[in-house]
Design a protein around this motif. Sequence first.
Motif, PDB file in Angstrom:
ATOM      1  N   LYS A   1       0.957  -1.261   0.072  1.00 16.10           N
ATOM      2  CA  LYS A   1      -0.024   0.028  -0.114  1.00 16.10           C
ATOM      3  C   LYS A   1       0.829   1.285   0.273  1.00 16.10           C
ATOM      4  CE  LYS A   1      -3.376  -2.714   2.571  1.00 16.10           C
ATOM      5  NZ  LYS A   1      -2.509  -3.952   2.227  1.00 16.10           N
ATOM      6  N   ARG A   2       1.825   1.181  -0.980  1.00 21.63           N
ATOM      7  CA  ARG A   2       2.842   2.438  -1.053  1.00 21.63           C
ATOM      8  C   ARG A   2       2.625   3.292  -2.154  1.00 21.63           C
ATOM      9  NH1 ARG A   2       8.073  -1.467   0.626  1.00 21.63           N
ATOM     10  NH2 ARG A   2       8.115  -1.135   2.663  1.00 21.63           N
ATOM     11  N   ALA A   3       3.354   4.179  -2.264  1.00 23.19           N
ATOM     12  CA  ALA A   3       3.661   4.986  -3.304  1.00 23.19           C
ATOM     13  C   ALA A   3       4.812   4.664  -3.887  1.00 23.19           C
ATOM     14  CB  ALA A   3       3.444   6.574  -3.243  1.00 23.19           C
ATOM     15  N   ILE A   4       5.198   4.690  -5.196  1.00 27.52           N
ATOM     16  CA  ILE A   4       6.521   4.424  -5.756  1.00 27.52           C
ATOM     17  C   ILE A   4       6.742   5.516  -6.823  1.00 27.52           C
ATOM     18  CG2 ILE A   4       8.093   2.787  -6.679  1.00 27.52           C
ATOM     19  CD1 ILE A   4       7.037   0.538  -5.235  1.00 27.52           C
ATOM     20  N   VAL A   5       7.953   5.920  -6.626  1.00 29.34           N
ATOM     21  CA  VAL A   5       8.250   7.206  -7.668  1.00 29.34           C
ATOM     22  C   VAL A   5       9.161   6.412  -8.581  1.00 29.34           C
ATOM     23  CG1 VAL A   5       9.365   9.539  -8.337  1.00 29.34           C
ATOM     24  CG2 VAL A   5       7.975   8.924  -6.161  1.00 29.34           C
ATOM     25  N   VAL A   6       9.150   6.450  -9.809  1.00 31.79           N
ATOM     26  CA  VAL A   6      10.122   5.799 -10.915  1.00 31.79           C
ATOM     27  C   VAL A   6      10.661   6.920 -11.571  1.00 31.79           C
ATOM     28  CG1 VAL A   6      10.378   3.981 -12.413  1.00 31.79           C
ATOM     29  CG2 VAL A   6       8.257   3.810 -11.001  1.00 31.79           C
ATOM     30  N   GLN A   7      12.172   7.177 -11.576  1.00 31.28           N
ATOM     31  CA  GLN A   7      12.659   8.159 -12.226  1.00 31.28           C
ATOM     32  C   GLN A   7      13.070   7.430 -13.553  1.00 31.28           C
ATOM     33  OE1 GLN A   7      15.431  10.996 -10.184  1.00 31.28           O
ATOM     34  NE2 GLN A   7      16.877  10.424 -11.849  1.00 31.28           N
ATOM     35  N   VAL A   8      12.819   8.260 -14.744  1.00 33.38           N
ATOM     36  CA  VAL A   8      13.400   7.575 -16.033  1.00 33.38           C
ATOM     37  C   VAL A   8      14.021   8.739 -16.687  1.00 33.38           C
ATOM     38  CG1 VAL A   8      11.491   6.019 -16.266  1.00 33.38           C
ATOM     39  CG2 VAL A   8      11.270   8.181 -17.268  1.00 33.38           C
ATOM     40  N   MET A   9      14.934   8.244 -17.959  1.00 31.00           N
ATOM     41  CA  MET A   9      15.770   9.127 -18.561  1.00 31.00           C
ATOM     42  C   MET A   9      14.773  10.029 -19.446  1.00 31.00           C
ATOM     43  SD  MET A   9      19.001   7.272 -19.659  1.00 31.00           S
ATOM     44  CE  MET A   9      20.420   7.268 -18.389  1.00 31.00           C
ATOM     45  N   GLY A  10      15.318  11.379 -19.793  1.00 33.46           N
ATOM     46  CA  GLY A  10      14.734  12.336 -20.598  1.00 33.46           C
ATOM     47  C   GLY A  10      15.082  13.485 -20.206  1.00 33.46           C
ATOM     48  N   ARG A  11      16.344  14.107 -20.850  1.00 35.82           N
ATOM     49  CA  ARG A  11      16.870  15.457 -20.338  1.00 35.82           C
ATOM     50  C   ARG A  11      15.709  16.347 -20.560  1.00 35.82           C
ATOM     51  NH1 ARG A  11      21.899  15.260 -19.022  1.00 35.82           N
ATOM     52  NH2 ARG A  11      22.164  17.358 -19.114  1.00 35.82           N
ATOM     53  N   HIS A  12      15.391  16.522 -21.984  1.00 38.01           N
ATOM     54  CA  HIS A  12      14.811  17.766 -22.157  1.00 38.01           C
ATOM     55  C   HIS A  12      13.425  17.272 -22.561  1.00 38.01           C
ATOM     56  CE1 HIS A  12      18.586  19.813 -22.285  1.00 38.01           C
ATOM     57  NE2 HIS A  12      18.905  18.713 -23.133  1.00 38.01           N
ATOM     58  N   ALA A  13      13.120  16.163 -23.035  1.00 36.91           N
ATOM     59  CA  ALA A  13      11.820  15.506 -23.485  1.00 36.91           C
ATOM     60  C   ALA A  13      11.273  14.625 -22.726  1.00 36.91           C
ATOM     61  CB  ALA A  13      11.895  15.393 -25.017  1.00 36.91           C
ATOM     62  N   GLY A  14       9.903  14.278 -22.574  1.00 41.26           N
ATOM     63  CA  GLY A  14       9.187  13.142 -21.628  1.00 41.26           C
ATOM     64  C   GLY A  14       8.826  12.207 -22.621  1.00 41.26           C
ATOM     65  N   TRP A  15       9.353  11.750 -23.755  1.00 36.91           N
ATOM     66  CA  TRP A  15       8.765  10.823 -24.418  1.00 36.91           C
ATOM     67  C   TRP A  15       8.654   9.569 -23.627  1.00 36.91           C
ATOM     68  CZ3 TRP A  15       5.957  12.492 -28.193  1.00 36.91           C
ATOM     69  CH2 TRP A  15       6.205  13.396 -29.138  1.00 36.91           C
ATOM     70  N   ILE A  16      10.027   9.097 -23.204  1.00 36.75           N
ATOM     71  CA  ILE A  16      10.055   7.846 -22.480  1.00 36.75           C
ATOM     72  C   ILE A  16       9.211   7.866 -21.430  1.00 36.75           C
ATOM     73  CG2 ILE A  16      11.419   6.317 -21.079  1.00 36.75           C
ATOM     74  CD1 ILE A  16      13.974   7.563 -22.653  1.00 36.75           C
ATOM     75  N   ALA A  17       8.994   8.742 -20.383  1.00 31.70           N
ATOM     76  CA  ALA A  17       8.194   8.661 -19.380  1.00 31.70           C
ATOM     77  C   ALA A  17       6.592   8.786 -19.910  1.00 31.70           C
ATOM     78  CB  ALA A  17       8.284  10.113 -18.496  1.00 31.70           C
ATOM     79  N   LEU A  18       6.105   9.426 -20.883  1.00 34.08           N
ATOM     80  CA  LEU A  18       4.880   9.565 -21.563  1.00 34.08           C
ATOM     81  C   LEU A  18       4.525   8.063 -21.945  1.00 34.08           C
ATOM     82  CD1 LEU A  18       2.289  10.860 -22.258  1.00 34.08           C
ATOM     83  CD2 LEU A  18       3.287  11.627 -24.404  1.00 34.08           C
ATOM     84  N   TRP A  19       5.332   7.419 -22.794  1.00 34.55           N
ATOM     85  CA  TRP A  19       5.118   6.006 -23.412  1.00 34.55           C
ATOM     86  C   TRP A  19       5.226   5.100 -22.513  1.00 34.55           C
ATOM     87  CZ3 TRP A  19       5.263   4.680 -29.010  1.00 34.55           C
ATOM     88  CH2 TRP A  19       5.068   5.525 -30.002  1.00 34.55           C
ATOM     89  N   GLY A  20       6.138   5.197 -21.628  1.00 37.36           N
ATOM     90  CA  GLY A  20       6.593   3.901 -20.613  1.00 37.36           C
ATOM     91  C   GLY A  20       5.319   4.135 -19.576  1.00 37.36           C
ATOM     92  N   GLY A  21       5.051   5.442 -19.232  1.00 37.47           N
ATOM     93  CA  GLY A  21       4.001   5.408 -18.071  1.00 37.47           C
ATOM     94  C   GLY A  21       2.704   5.226 -18.590  1.00 37.47           C
ATOM     95  N   ILE A  22       2.414   5.415 -19.682  1.00 33.39           N
ATOM     96  CA  ILE A  22       0.984   4.714 -20.185  1.00 33.39           C
ATOM     97  C   ILE A  22       0.979   3.420 -20.447  1.00 33.39           C
ATOM     98  CG2 ILE A  22      -0.580   4.868 -22.134  1.00 33.39           C
ATOM     99  CD1 ILE A  22       0.103   7.847 -22.833  1.00 33.39           C
ATOM    100  N   ALA A  23       2.103   2.817 -21.258  1.00 35.11           N
ATOM    101  CA  ALA A  23       1.843   1.254 -21.318  1.00 35.11           C
ATOM    102  C   ALA A  23       2.050   0.535 -20.064  1.00 35.11           C
ATOM    103  CB  ALA A  23       3.232   1.105 -22.155  1.00 35.11           C
ATOM    104  N   GLY A  24       2.981   1.195 -19.084  1.00 35.33           N
ATOM    105  CA  GLY A  24       2.730   0.491 -17.597  1.00 35.33           C
ATOM    106  C   GLY A  24       1.692   0.828 -16.583  1.00 35.33           C
ATOM    107  N   GLY A  25       0.775   1.287 -17.132  1.00 38.87           N
ATOM    108  CA  GLY A  25      -0.276   1.814 -16.098  1.00 38.87           C
ATOM    109  C   GLY A  25      -0.036   2.940 -14.894  1.00 38.87           C
ATOM    110  N   ALA A  26       0.999   3.952 -15.328  1.00 40.42           N
ATOM    111  CA  ALA A  26       1.310   4.609 -14.203  1.00 40.42           C
ATOM    112  C   ALA A  26       0.195   5.658 -13.805  1.00 40.42           C
ATOM    113  CB  ALA A  26       2.353   5.725 -14.621  1.00 40.42           C
ATOM    114  N   ASP A  27      -0.009   6.256 -12.463  1.00 38.81           N
ATOM    115  CA  ASP A  27      -1.063   7.080 -12.247  1.00 38.81           C
ATOM    116  C   ASP A  27      -0.702   8.457 -12.248  1.00 38.81           C
ATOM    117  OD1 ASP A  27      -2.719   4.599 -11.123  1.00 38.81           O
ATOM    118  OD2 ASP A  27      -1.050   4.608  -9.842  1.00 38.81           O
ATOM    119  N   VAL A  28       0.376   8.644 -12.028  1.00 39.24           N
ATOM    120  CA  VAL A  28       0.966   9.997 -12.322  1.00 39.24           C
ATOM    121  C   VAL A  28       2.256  10.190 -13.331  1.00 39.24           C
ATOM    122  CG1 VAL A  28       1.880  12.279 -11.188  1.00 39.24           C
ATOM    123  CG2 VAL A  28       0.288  10.805 -10.114  1.00 39.24           C
TER     124      VAL A  28
END
Length: 360
Positions: free
Chosen positions: A176-203
Motif C-alpha cells: 500500500k505504498r506510493a512508488i516514484v520511478v525516475q526515468v531518462m529524458g533530459r529535455h523531452a518526456g517521451w520515455i516517461a509518457l510512453w512507458g508511463g501509459i504502457a505500464g499503467g502509471a497514475d502520475v
Amino acid sequence: MSRKRIGVLTSGGDCPGLNAVLRGIYCASEQLGWEVLGFRDGYEGMLADGGDTMVLNRENTAGIMQEGGTILGTTNRGHFTSKIAGGDKASISEEVITKASKTCRDLDLSAIIAIGGDGSMSTALQLYRVGFPMIGVPKTIDNDLEATAMTFGFDSAVACVTDALDRLHTTAASHKRAIVVQVMGRHAGWIALWGGIAGGADVILIPEIPFKLEKIAEAVQRRDQAGYKSTLIVVAEGARTHHGQQFRKQSTSGEWRLGGVGEMLAQEIEARTGKETRVCVLGHLQRGGDPTTLDRILGMSFGVKAVQLAREEKFGTMVSYQNYEVLDVPIADAVHRLKKVPPTSQLVETARAVGVSFGD
Ligand code: F6P
C-alpha cells in the motif's frame, strides 16, 4: 582501381540498436563490394595517428544485431563535443578538424557515416561544412531528435520502463505504498509518457508540463480515497517544478548530469500525504540490453539507407523515419532544436482521459 572504402562511427550515449545499424551498413556495403572501416569510440577514433579503426567483416558483425551497446565503442565526452545543452552549441577546434581531416584523407574514405543524437549530428554538420563527406544516422533513447518521427533505442527504453512498472505495481499494491520511478529524458518526456501509459502509471511528470507538488499529493490522496491503495508516479529526470526548478547533480564537459527529482518527490509525497513512499531510479538500465524487434528493424533499415545515401553521394543528409518510410533530410534540419512532447498532444490527452495526472 582500388576498392571503395567508407567509414562509420557510433557517437554519444549508447543505445540498443546501434549494432543492428552496423550490421546493416556492413551487409549493404558488402553487396556493393565496399570495405567498411569502423572508428573506435566515436569521432575520437579519428584523432589517433592513422586512425583508431577496425575493419567490419562477416565474423565481427555476425550475431550482433540482437546485442545492445556498440562493438565500436562510443563516448559522449571528448574533443568533438559540440553540444552544451538543448539548443546551445560549441565549435570543434581547428586543430582537431585538421587532424581528423588528415586521418580521413589518408584512409581514403569516400563517405563517413556518423550514428548519434543531437550533439553528434551537430558535429557531423560542422565537419560536413568543412568538406567531410558526412551522412548521419539518428540515435537516441530520448527520441528528442527533430526531423525524424522516431529514433531506434527509444522503443527498447520504453519496454524497460514498462517492464519495471509491471513489477513495481505488485510490490506497491502489497505494501500500500506510493512508488516514484525516475526515468531518462533530459529535455523531452517521451520515455516517461510512453512507458508511463504502457505500464499503467497514475502520475506522469515530464519536462514539457511543469508540476506542482500539491497536485501530485492530491492525486495520491484521491486514489487512496477511491480505494486504490497504491500509486505509481513516473518522472522524467528533466521534469521541472512550476517555478522552473530542475534537479541537477554536476556539470561535466559542459552538459549537466541530471538527478534527484525522484528522491525529492518521494520525500515530499510522504511528508504531504503520510503515505509510505519509495523511489526507484531506472538509470542506465534503459540504455542497456537487447534491442526490441522494432529497434532491430529500424537499426538495420537505417544502416542500409545510409549506404544508399553514400552511393548517391548525398552528403550532409541524415536518415529519417517518416510515415513508416526511411527517407533522408538535411542534417541541418535535425539539430539545435529538440523534438519535445506537445503538452496538448493526443497521447497526453489520452492519458488524462483515463485519469492520469500530470501534476499540473
Ligand atoms: O541523452 C540520452 C541520455 O540517456 C539522457 O537521457 C541522460 O541524461 C544521459 O544520456 C546520461 O548520459 P551518461 O551516459 O553520460 O550518464
